[in-house]
Write a protein that holds these residues in place. Structure first.
Motif, mmCIF file in Angstrom:
data_model
loop_
_atom_site.group_PDB
_atom_site.id
_atom_site.type_symbol
_atom_site.label_atom_id
_atom_site.label_comp_id
_atom_site.label_asym_id
_atom_site.label_seq_id
_atom_site.Cartn_x
_atom_site.Cartn_y
_atom_site.Cartn_z
ATOM 1 N N THR A 227 0.817 -1.214 0.000
ATOM 2 C CA THR A 227 0.000 0.000 0.000
ATOM 3 C C THR A 227 0.851 1.264 0.000
ATOM 4 O O THR A 227 0.339 2.363 -0.178
ATOM 5 C CB THR A 227 -0.926 0.027 1.235
ATOM 6 N N THR A 228 2.176 1.121 0.192
ATOM 7 C CA THR A 228 3.062 2.293 0.170
ATOM 8 C C THR A 228 3.183 2.817 -1.254
ATOM 9 O O THR A 228 3.499 2.062 -2.164
ATOM 10 C CB THR A 228 4.480 1.899 0.650
ATOM 11 N N GLN A 229 2.939 4.122 -1.451
ATOM 12 C CA GLN A 229 3.128 4.690 -2.791
ATOM 13 C C GLN A 229 4.616 4.792 -3.093
ATOM 14 O O GLN A 229 5.379 5.376 -2.319
ATOM 15 C CB GLN A 229 2.474 6.073 -2.894
ATOM 16 N N LEU A 230 5.028 4.233 -4.231
ATOM 17 C CA LEU A 230 6.421 4.316 -4.664
ATOM 18 C C LEU A 230 6.582 5.472 -5.662
ATOM 19 O O LEU A 230 5.779 5.610 -6.591
ATOM 20 C CB LEU A 230 6.842 3.013 -5.355
ATOM 21 N N TYR A 231 7.597 6.297 -5.441
ATOM 22 C CA TYR A 231 7.915 7.374 -6.377
ATOM 23 C C TYR A 231 9.250 7.079 -7.070
ATOM 24 O O TYR A 231 10.140 6.470 -6.470
ATOM 25 C CB TYR A 231 8.023 8.727 -5.654
ATOM 26 N N LEU A 232 9.332 7.529 -8.330
ATOM 27 C CA LEU A 232 10.590 7.443 -9.086
ATOM 28 C C LEU A 232 11.060 8.868 -9.372
ATOM 29 O O LEU A 232 10.267 9.708 -9.820
ATOM 30 C CB LEU A 232 10.346 6.706 -10.412
ATOM 31 N N GLY A 233 12.305 9.143 -9.071
ATOM 32 C CA GLY A 233 12.892 10.440 -9.423
ATOM 33 C C GLY A 233 14.017 10.220 -10.413
ATOM 34 O O GLY A 233 14.894 9.387 -10.186
ATOM 35 N N ILE A 234 13.969 10.961 -11.545
ATOM 36 C CA ILE A 234 14.982 10.804 -12.596
ATOM 37 C C ILE A 234 15.682 12.143 -12.822
ATOM 38 O O ILE A 234 15.018 13.176 -12.980
ATOM 39 C CB ILE A 234 14.330 10.372 -13.932
ATOM 40 N N ASP A 235 17.014 12.101 -12.857
ATOM 41 C CA ASP A 235 17.799 13.273 -13.263
ATOM 42 C C ASP A 235 18.687 12.838 -14.421
ATOM 43 O O ASP A 235 19.659 12.098 -14.236
ATOM 44 C CB ASP A 235 18.662 13.767 -12.089
ATOM 45 N N GLY A 236 18.321 13.288 -15.625
ATOM 46 C CA GLY A 236 19.032 12.819 -16.820
ATOM 47 C C GLY A 236 19.738 13.951 -17.542
ATOM 48 O O GLY A 236 19.136 14.982 -17.840
ATOM 49 N N GLY A 237 21.036 13.764 -17.828
ATOM 50 C CA GLY A 237 21.808 14.805 -18.516
ATOM 51 C C GLY A 237 22.699 14.236 -19.604
ATOM 52 O O GLY A 237 22.524 13.083 -20.013
ATOM 53 N N GLY A 238 23.652 15.047 -20.027
ATOM 54 C CA GLY A 238 24.504 14.684 -21.151
ATOM 55 C C GLY A 238 25.467 13.544 -20.873
ATOM 56 O O GLY A 238 25.963 12.906 -21.805
ATOM 57 N N SER A 239 25.765 13.272 -19.601
ATOM 58 C CA SER A 239 26.727 12.220 -19.279
ATOM 59 C C SER A 239 26.074 10.992 -18.667
ATOM 60 O O SER A 239 26.475 9.876 -18.946
ATOM 61 C CB SER A 239 27.782 12.726 -18.288
ATOM 62 N N LYS A 240 25.084 11.213 -17.783
ATOM 63 C CA LYS A 240 24.475 10.056 -17.120
ATOM 64 C C LYS A 240 23.029 10.317 -16.716
ATOM 65 O O LYS A 240 22.534 11.439 -16.756
ATOM 66 C CB LYS A 240 25.309 9.625 -15.904
ATOM 67 N N CYS A 241 22.373 9.222 -16.322
ATOM 68 C CA CYS A 241 20.983 9.285 -15.886
ATOM 69 C C CYS A 241 20.912 8.628 -14.503
ATOM 70 O O CYS A 241 21.311 7.476 -14.333
ATOM 71 C CB CYS A 241 20.102 8.515 -16.873
ATOM 72 N N ARG A 242 20.431 9.400 -13.530
ATOM 73 C CA ARG A 242 20.359 8.902 -12.169
ATOM 74 C C ARG A 242 18.884 8.691 -11.806
ATOM 75 O O ARG A 242 18.051 9.546 -12.070
ATOM 76 C CB ARG A 242 20.998 9.927 -11.229
ATOM 77 N N ALA A 243 18.571 7.527 -11.208
ATOM 78 C CA ALA A 243 17.194 7.215 -10.791
ATOM 79 C C ALA A 243 17.177 6.894 -9.308
ATOM 80 O O ALA A 243 18.127 6.280 -8.794
ATOM 81 C CB ALA A 243 16.675 6.015 -11.577
ATOM 82 N N ILE A 244 16.112 7.316 -8.631
ATOM 83 C CA ILE A 244 15.911 6.880 -7.244
ATOM 84 C C ILE A 244 14.483 6.379 -7.084
ATOM 85 O O ILE A 244 13.560 6.851 -7.759
ATOM 86 C CB ILE A 244 16.153 8.001 -6.199
ATOM 87 N N ILE A 245 14.332 5.397 -6.208
ATOM 88 C CA ILE A 245 13.008 4.982 -5.748
ATOM 89 C C ILE A 245 12.830 5.583 -4.358
ATOM 90 O O ILE A 245 13.763 5.536 -3.529
ATOM 91 C CB ILE A 245 12.886 3.436 -5.671
ATOM 92 N N TYR A 246 11.665 6.167 -4.129
ATOM 93 C CA TYR A 246 11.447 7.003 -2.933
ATOM 94 C C TYR A 246 10.056 6.721 -2.369
ATOM 95 O O TYR A 246 9.102 6.539 -3.115
ATOM 96 C CB TYR A 246 11.550 8.462 -3.379
ATOM 97 N N THR A 247 9.997 6.651 -1.047
ATOM 98 C CA THR A 247 8.673 6.617 -0.407
ATOM 99 C C THR A 247 8.621 7.738 0.629
ATOM 100 O O THR A 247 9.670 8.146 1.162
ATOM 101 C CB THR A 247 8.380 5.282 0.325
#
Lengths: 298, 298
Positions: A8-28
């Protein structure tokens, strides 16, 4: 049996994407960041397919890191901050992606960086990493500066510092000027002996290859090499001018982020350097805040 | 029945290949140029396959133009002057090509341009087209300067003028400086209204796209636009300095060739402009002379 992340916990995804790399996090909301993943470049200006691939790949890595089955990605509420989506047709192409998430909210990497740096409050940021750009958001007003990309702008960025240095080194090798220390340092890093070696290493290469030379340029400048100092000073002057333009919106807070923020700080004008506050949260957390704000409106 | 080109006439192929196009001629000692063909870019730095394809395609077009059956290409003694083959591994890759000719002699486009310009005699040349470079050959000495390519050097070239102008226009659009006339002219040519339109048009584009803007920059400079004048003056100063370096070899003749040679001439220093002689023959003829010289040695 209780699982670590209840269904029942809502999962969030945060993406920071640029010219060199793409960073993702899973967050509650209860636990904060529970997984992270990093993949390759994600600026759609250099390929929409590549950007989407990097978003998917970093998301899968972050889910795995969080110990969450990959088939639960359909539950994610995603905030995506991407370089390049200030260009309208690229925003459109990414935004109409048949994404695998519950919901996706897209904005520029600048916007999510600003939201993160000031924990969702108004403020201004300058990002100096592979590229350079500035953004301020105060009340109803926002201002975006620079960020036009490698070879078009991005003065003071890592790629710009590297590219300027290589130009000066080639002029030095051809005898148009003297840049002995910088020449030795750059050619040493590239492990080449002559101009054609330099060209062979770098011709047609992406901004991230040039950005790898930035630390060498900054080191040479710190050691007093006059050509390197002139390059760094020109880049820093641009960043100082950019900051003062952002200040016209009277932001409460101002942060500098990206890999060159710290090394460039001693070169900034005092009125700018004195106003720099630490970023509270990184851009990928800003992307999660953005998703939360937008999802609440839906 | 007598044919136009008897089967005993030696056929020569001359190739001049650069960043924008590849020019081929079919040549005989009796009749001179009997056919010409032009195809796409042929700088192996941007792709060896593309360069070889352009050489083959322009050759076929030139054979057709000469009214010679394409299966007679095995008779051709080819002189090939190419940009980019100053880089050793690119020279090697092109030179070991399983070519379809009787013989192939490879050298830089600069060398064949110099041979053509001075009809096989010693001399110096500066080429300013999409890129810029200089070459002098006097007795046993030769000197090659610049020509490092787009984003690495090539100051004063068409692509460099265009790229510099776009950088200044973007700085102007962001309010870092005023470049109103240049801004209007460049944005008019690109048919865009704002910075993201400019970026969308040009990000990741090849040098030839930037070179298309050069005439606009030169026109703005001629009309007195101060930003355009500063760009053209910086480019022309580099070309003047390059000429003086070539003059240290005391060449008997000096020519400037390429699409920007004429428009740049009024901006050169007087001591350089006064020494410019017309090129006697174009680089593709120089390539044929080179093939004749080399074949005679074999």
């Amino acid at each position: 049996m209780a699982t670590k992340h209840s269904e029942t916990t809502q999962l969030y995804l945060g993406i920071d994407g640029g010219g060199s790399k793409c960073r993702a996090i899973i967050y509650t909301q209860e636990q904060g960041v529970i997984g992270t993943g990093v993949s390759g470049r994600a600026n759609p200006l250099h390929g929409v397919e590549q950007a989407l691939h990097s978003i998917s790949e970093s998301t899968q890595l972050a889910l795995t890191d969080a110990g969450i089955a990959s088939d639960r990605q359909g539950e994610l509420i995603a905030g995506v901050g991407l370089a390049g989506v200030n260009v309208p047709h690229l925003f459109e192409q990414i935004n109409t992606w048949n994404h695998p998430f519950q919901a996706m909210y897209l904005t520029t990497d600048l916007h999510t960086a600003c939201i993160g740096a000031h924990e969702g409050q108004d403020g201004a940021v300058i990002i100096t990493g592979t590229g350079s750009c500035g953004y301020a958001h105060v009340g109803e007003q926002s201002l975006s500066l620079g960020g036009h990309g490698f070879g078009l702008g991005d003065k003071g960025s890592g790629a710009w510092l590297g590219q300027q240095a290589v130009e000066q080194v080639l002029l030095s090798l051809d005898g148009f000027q003297q840049a002995i220390e910088l020449q030795q340092a750059i050619m040493g890093q590239l492990d080449v002996n002559d101009a054609s070696g330099v060209v062979e290493c770098l011709a047609g290469k992406s901004s991230s290859e040039y950005a790898k030379l930035a630390k060498t340029v900054l080191d040479c400048a710190a050691q007093g090499d006059s050509v390197a100092k002139a390059i760094v000073a020109e880049g820093a002057l641009y960043i100082s001018e950019m900051a003062r333009k952002l200040f016209t919106l009277q932001p409460q807070r101002f942060s500098m982020i990206g890999g060159l923020a710290e090394p460039l700080k001693p070169w900034l004008d005092d009125d700018v350097a004195s106003r720099v506050s630490a970023a509270i949260a990184p851009p990928e957390i800003g992307a999660v805040y953005f998703a939360m704000q937008q999802h609440a409106k839906d």
